[in-house]
Structure formats: structure tokens, C-alpha cells
Design an enzyme around this catalytic site. Structure first.
Site, PDB file in Angstrom:
ATOM      1  N   ARG A  80       0.834  -1.211   0.000  1.00 48.83           N
ATOM      2  CA  ARG A  80       0.000   0.000   0.000  1.00 48.83           C
ATOM      3  C   ARG A  80       0.866   1.257   0.000  1.00 48.83           C
ATOM      4  O   ARG A  80       0.545   2.253  -0.635  1.00 48.83           O
ATOM      5  CB  ARG A  80      -0.943  -0.001   1.208  1.00 48.83           C
ATOM      6  CG  ARG A  80      -1.919   1.164   1.141  1.00 48.83           C
ATOM      7  CD  ARG A  80      -2.984   1.042   2.184  1.00 48.83           C
ATOM      8  NE  ARG A  80      -2.441   1.114   3.535  1.00 48.83           N
ATOM      9  CZ  ARG A  80      -3.148   0.849   4.636  1.00 48.83           C
ATOM     10  NH1 ARG A  80      -4.406   0.479   4.539  1.00 48.83           N
ATOM     11  NH2 ARG A  80      -2.604   0.940   5.825  1.00 48.83           N
ATOM     12  N   LYS A 183      -2.538   7.217   1.751  1.00 43.48           N
ATOM     13  CA  LYS A 183      -2.057   7.661   3.068  1.00 43.48           C
ATOM     14  C   LYS A 183      -1.035   8.762   2.867  1.00 43.48           C
ATOM     15  O   LYS A 183       0.159   8.582   3.101  1.00 43.48           O
ATOM     16  CB  LYS A 183      -1.481   6.475   3.848  1.00 43.48           C
ATOM     17  CG  LYS A 183      -2.587   5.650   4.485  1.00 43.48           C
ATOM     18  CD  LYS A 183      -2.061   4.609   5.412  1.00 43.48           C
ATOM     19  CE  LYS A 183      -1.995   5.029   6.838  1.00 43.48           C
ATOM     20  NZ  LYS A 183      -3.236   4.966   7.586  1.00 43.48           N
ATOM     21  N   GLU A 219     -15.943   6.740   4.102  1.00 44.44           N
ATOM     22  CA  GLU A 219     -15.261   6.158   5.267  1.00 44.44           C
ATOM     23  C   GLU A 219     -15.196   7.201   6.374  1.00 44.44           C
ATOM     24  O   GLU A 219     -15.580   8.354   6.178  1.00 44.44           O
ATOM     25  CB  GLU A 219     -13.855   5.668   4.894  1.00 44.44           C
ATOM     26  CG  GLU A 219     -12.919   6.788   4.499  1.00 44.44           C
ATOM     27  CD  GLU A 219     -11.469   6.329   4.330  1.00 44.44           C
ATOM     28  OE1 GLU A 219     -11.081   5.302   4.910  1.00 44.44           O
ATOM     29  OE2 GLU A 219     -10.720   7.021   3.639  1.00 44.44           O
TER      30      GLU A 219
HETATM   31  N1  PLP Z   1      -9.088   4.870   6.460  1.00 49.74           N
HETATM   32  C1  PLP Z   1      -8.232   5.815   6.866  1.00 49.74           C
HETATM   33  C2  PLP Z   1      -8.458   7.204   6.389  1.00 49.74           C
HETATM   34  C3  PLP Z   1      -7.154   5.478   7.695  1.00 49.74           C
HETATM   35  O1  PLP Z   1      -6.285   6.412   8.100  1.00 49.74           O
HETATM   36  C4  PLP Z   1      -7.001   4.155   8.128  1.00 49.74           C
HETATM   37  C5  PLP Z   1      -5.889   3.771   8.990  1.00 49.74           C
HETATM   38  O2  PLP Z   1      -4.853   3.521   8.558  1.00 49.74           O
HETATM   39  C6  PLP Z   1      -7.913   3.199   7.678  1.00 49.74           C
HETATM   40  C7  PLP Z   1      -8.948   3.583   6.851  1.00 49.74           C
HETATM   41  C8  PLP Z   1      -7.780   1.761   8.075  1.00 49.74           C
HETATM   42  O3  PLP Z   1      -6.799   1.105   7.332  1.00 49.74           O
HETATM   43  P1  PLP Z   1      -6.021  -0.111   7.964  1.00 49.74           P
HETATM   44  O4  PLP Z   1      -7.034  -1.113   8.365  1.00 49.74           O
HETATM   45  O5  PLP Z   1      -5.158  -0.606   6.869  1.00 49.74           O
HETATM   46  O6  PLP Z   1      -5.264   0.419   9.120  1.00 49.74           O
HETATM   47  C1  COI Z   2      -3.997   3.764  11.308  1.00 53.02           C
HETATM   48  O1  COI Z   2      -4.970   3.143  11.722  1.00 53.02           O
HETATM   49  O2  COI Z   2      -2.889   3.224  11.137  1.00 53.02           O
HETATM   50  C2  COI Z   2      -4.074   5.171  10.986  1.00 53.02           C
HETATM   51  O3  COI Z   2      -3.255   5.623  10.253  1.00 53.02           O
HETATM   52  C3  COI Z   2      -5.144   5.974  11.551  1.00 53.02           C
HETATM   53  C4  COI Z   2      -4.694   7.332  12.003  1.00 53.02           C
HETATM   54  C5  COI Z   2      -3.774   7.269  13.177  1.00 53.02           C
HETATM   55  C6  COI Z   2      -4.168   8.169  10.905  1.00 53.02           C
END
Ligand code: PLP
Ligand code: COI
Length: 336
Positions: A80, A183, A219
Site C-alpha cells: 500500500r 495515506k 469512510e
Molecule cells: N481509512 C483511513 C483514512 C485510515 O487512516 C485508516 C488507517 O490507517 C484506515 C482507513 C484503516 O486502514 P487499515 O485497516 O489498513 O489500518
Molecule cells: C492507522 O490506523 O494506522 C491510521 O493511520 C489511523 C490514524 C492514526 C491516521
């Protein structure tokens, strides 16, 4: 190291012993460097400062009952981060080296992995930034990849107890459609105002709608969204949300528990038909939602004030795999 009260940790930064860095110069990545400093020296014209050439990711390591440390799905984070880098024209950091750096930084800070049963974990934060100087709007020619760790507790103060979230139709959170800008720092900075507004009104997070029509659920600020209805796990399909690794894992678990999985556009009004709703993400884990207020339309959608039965089942199974309480049939965990 001062004694850490593991059970009282919130989601914040605590200094650990080491971070791991790698520099891209003269067209190639160098060796991994172990560093004890918390700061970086940066050229004042670095593209990360001016043009937002910056991407991060986030994953966790857990201590099991057996004392072993397990890192969750780091290959997914490695990939990612590459797509985030592509979206803003940064040089990608190779997947194998990403995993080597993550493994190394966790090993070096092993005593910061919180004990089993504390509810806390070690958050791992990889970062990729343009360090090369540019004044014209162009990609940098030099980059820094860095990964640090910090022990964390729950992202929401409510933990697994249901929170309230709100819809703010005047705000966009999302990455531009189809850009792969997932991200990246700029996207999160753009969400700060809405996040503060929501917190001031007593909400844990904002639930964003699709930026084009404001018709479908996208989201939440720090996490994906899912809902449960009649044995179905329902989650938005959208190209302006982060492809959550937690959501991907829950989709797999829900399917294997005999649930139907629906990944599709979800109209806002459909919220009134769901039995359970929740946020999901690395930081949030599963955070059930008790109420969603659409503040501009003055509409509310309510769910159970206690975690729903399906959220509980998914949460328990997910956490059991992460901590090594049950066998991991998916190959998701790397045991150190
Ligand atoms: N959506 C956003 C905007 C996020 O910052 C995160 C966290 O990283 C997620 C979703 C969840 O992604 P993940 O399950 O890969 O941590
Ligand atoms: C995560 O869940 O890893 C995130 O990045 C969420 C937030 C701290 C930005």
C-alpha cells in the site's frame, strides 16, 4: 526507560530506543541505518515541506500469551505504501526492504511491545518523504524512508464501547478519485478542521460521504466503515477511500464465519436499515457506532448502545489471530 503503565496508554507518541532509516540518493536506495535520534535534518526546500511529497502507513505488533511478538500483515502495508508513493510521484521503497526494516525496528524495541492482556500494542509508523530540494513543482530526486514505533492504547477513548459519529456534508476527506493518493499527509491535514468540529460537538469521528455526489458512504476520518444486516457484512466500495487492511481481513473472517459479504456503494439512507455499524482500522480496530447524526439534514440513525453480537464475534476472532490465541490459517502474522 521510565515505567510505562500499559493499561492506561492512549493512542499517542512515546519515545522508544531506535528508528530505522534508508536514504535514496544518486538513483538508488542505500543500506538500512539504525538511529537513536528522534529528529531528522531536512533541506528547507525539500519537496515534502512544500508540495506534500509525503506518505505514511500504519501497522501493529502484538505480544502473545506465549511471550512471542507478532507483526500483522506487513506485506500488505508494504504494497500500500508503494501505491501511495506512486500517487504523488515518489520513488517506491521495495517490499522486501520494507519488511526487513519493520522487523528490525520491532526487534530493536522489543521491550516496548506491551504485555499480553494489557489491551495495548506496538504501533509501527513507516514514513516516506521527498528530501531533495526543488523550487519548481517537480518530484524530488532524493528520498528518506523511515520507520519508528510507539506503544499505543485504544484510538478512541471509548475503546470497544460504541461511539457517536457525524456526517458533515460541507467537508471532503477523500483522496481525489482514482489517484491512489491514499495515506498522504495532505489528505489528513485537509481533514483536521472537520475532525475538530466533530470532536467539539461530542463526536468521536466524521463519517465522510463520496466527494462527487454526497450520496454514498465513504469512510470515517481514521478508519473504514462497515455495517451488519441479516448475516451480511456490508462495506462501501469506493475509489476515494483507503483500502483498509483491517477491513480486508474482516471481509475474509466474515465470509469464513458463513456471512454474506457485500462490498458495494451504500446510499446514506440505507443506514436506517442496518442492525450494527462500526469503524475498522489498525488504530481503531473495531469501534462500534451507537449513533450517526447527519448534521446538515438534521437526521439521526441509531444502533445499539452496546457492541452488537456480530461486531463482538468479529472482534474476538480478529484479535485472537493477531495475538496468537488461535492458529492463523491465513498466514497473516509474522512471528519474531
Ligand atoms: N481509512 C483511513 C483514512 C485510515 O487512516 C485508516 C488507517 O490507517 C484506515 C482507513 C484503516 O486502514 P487499515 O485497516 O489498513 O489500518
Ligand atoms: C492507522 O490506523 O494506522 C491510521 O493511520 C489511523 C490514524 C492514526 C491516521
Amino acid at each position: 526507560m521510565d515505567a510505562i503503565n500499559w493499561g492506561e496508554l492512549s493512542f499517542g507518541y512515546i519515545k522508544t530506543d531506535y528508528n530505522v532509516r534508508c536514504y535514496y540518493r544518486d538513483g538508488k536506495w542505500g543500506e538500512l541505518i539504525v538511529c537513536a535520534s528522534e529528529t531528522i535534518g531536512l533541506h528547507m526546500a525539500a519537496t515534502s515541506l512544500h508540495y506534500g511529497q509525503e506518505a505514511f502507513d500504519g501497522l501493529k505488533a502484538f505480544r502473545g500469551k506465549d511471550g512471542k511478538v507478532r507483526i500483522f500483515r506487513m506485506d500488505e502495508n508494504a504494497r500500500r505504501m508503494q501505491s501511495s508513493a506512486q500517487g504523488i510521484c515518489m520513488v517506491e521503497f521495495p517490499e522486501e526492504r520494507f519488511m526487513e526494516a519493520v522487523r528490525k525496528v520491532v526487534e530493536l524495541n522489543r521491550h516496548f511491545v506491551p504485555p499480553y492482556g494489557s489491551g495495548a500494542s506496538l504501533y509501527i509508523r513507516p514514513l516516506l518523504i521527498g528530501t531533495g530540494a526543488q523550487v519548481g513543482v517537480r518530484p524530488a530526486e532524493e528520498y528518506l524512508f523511515l520507520v519508528f514505533v510507539t506503544p499505543v492504547g485504544p484510538y478512541f477513548k471509548e475503546g470497544f464501547q460504541p461511539t457517536k459519529v457525524c456526517i458533515l456534508r460541507g467537508y471532503d476527506r477523500a483522496a481525489p478519485h482514482g489517484t491512489g493518493m491514499y495515506k498522504v499527509g495532505g489528505n489528513y491535514a485537509a481533514s483536521l478542521q472537520a475532525g475538530i468540529l466533530a470532536h467539539d460537538k461530542g463526536y468521536a469521528a466524521v463519517l465522510y460521504l463520496d466527494p462527487r455526489e454526497k450520496k454514498y458512504l465513504d469512510e470515517c476520518g481514521p478508519a473504514n466503515f462497515f455495517a451488519i444486516r441479516e448475516n451480511s457484512y456490508i462495506t462501501p466500495k469506493s475509489d476515494s477511500i483507503l483500502p483498509s487492511i483491517t477491513n480486508k481481513s474482516l471481509i475474509q473472517l466474515a465470509g469464513d464465519m458463513g456471512m454474506k459479504v457485500e462490498r458495494r456503494p451504500i446510499e446514506v439512507e440505507e443506514l436506517s436499515t442496518f442492525e450494527e455499524a462500526a469503524e475498522c482500522g489498525t488504530a481503531a480496530v473495531i469501534a462500534p457506532i451507537a449513533r450517526i447524526d447527519d448534521l446538515d439534514l438534521n437526521k439521526s440513525y441509531t444502533f445499539s448502545p452496546a457492541p452488537g453480537p456480530t461486531c463482538v464475534r468479529l472482534y474476538e476472532r480478529f484479535r485472537a489471530i493477531q495475538h496468537g490465541d488461535v492458529p492463523d490459517p491465513y498466514g497473516w502474522v509474522t512471528v519474531l
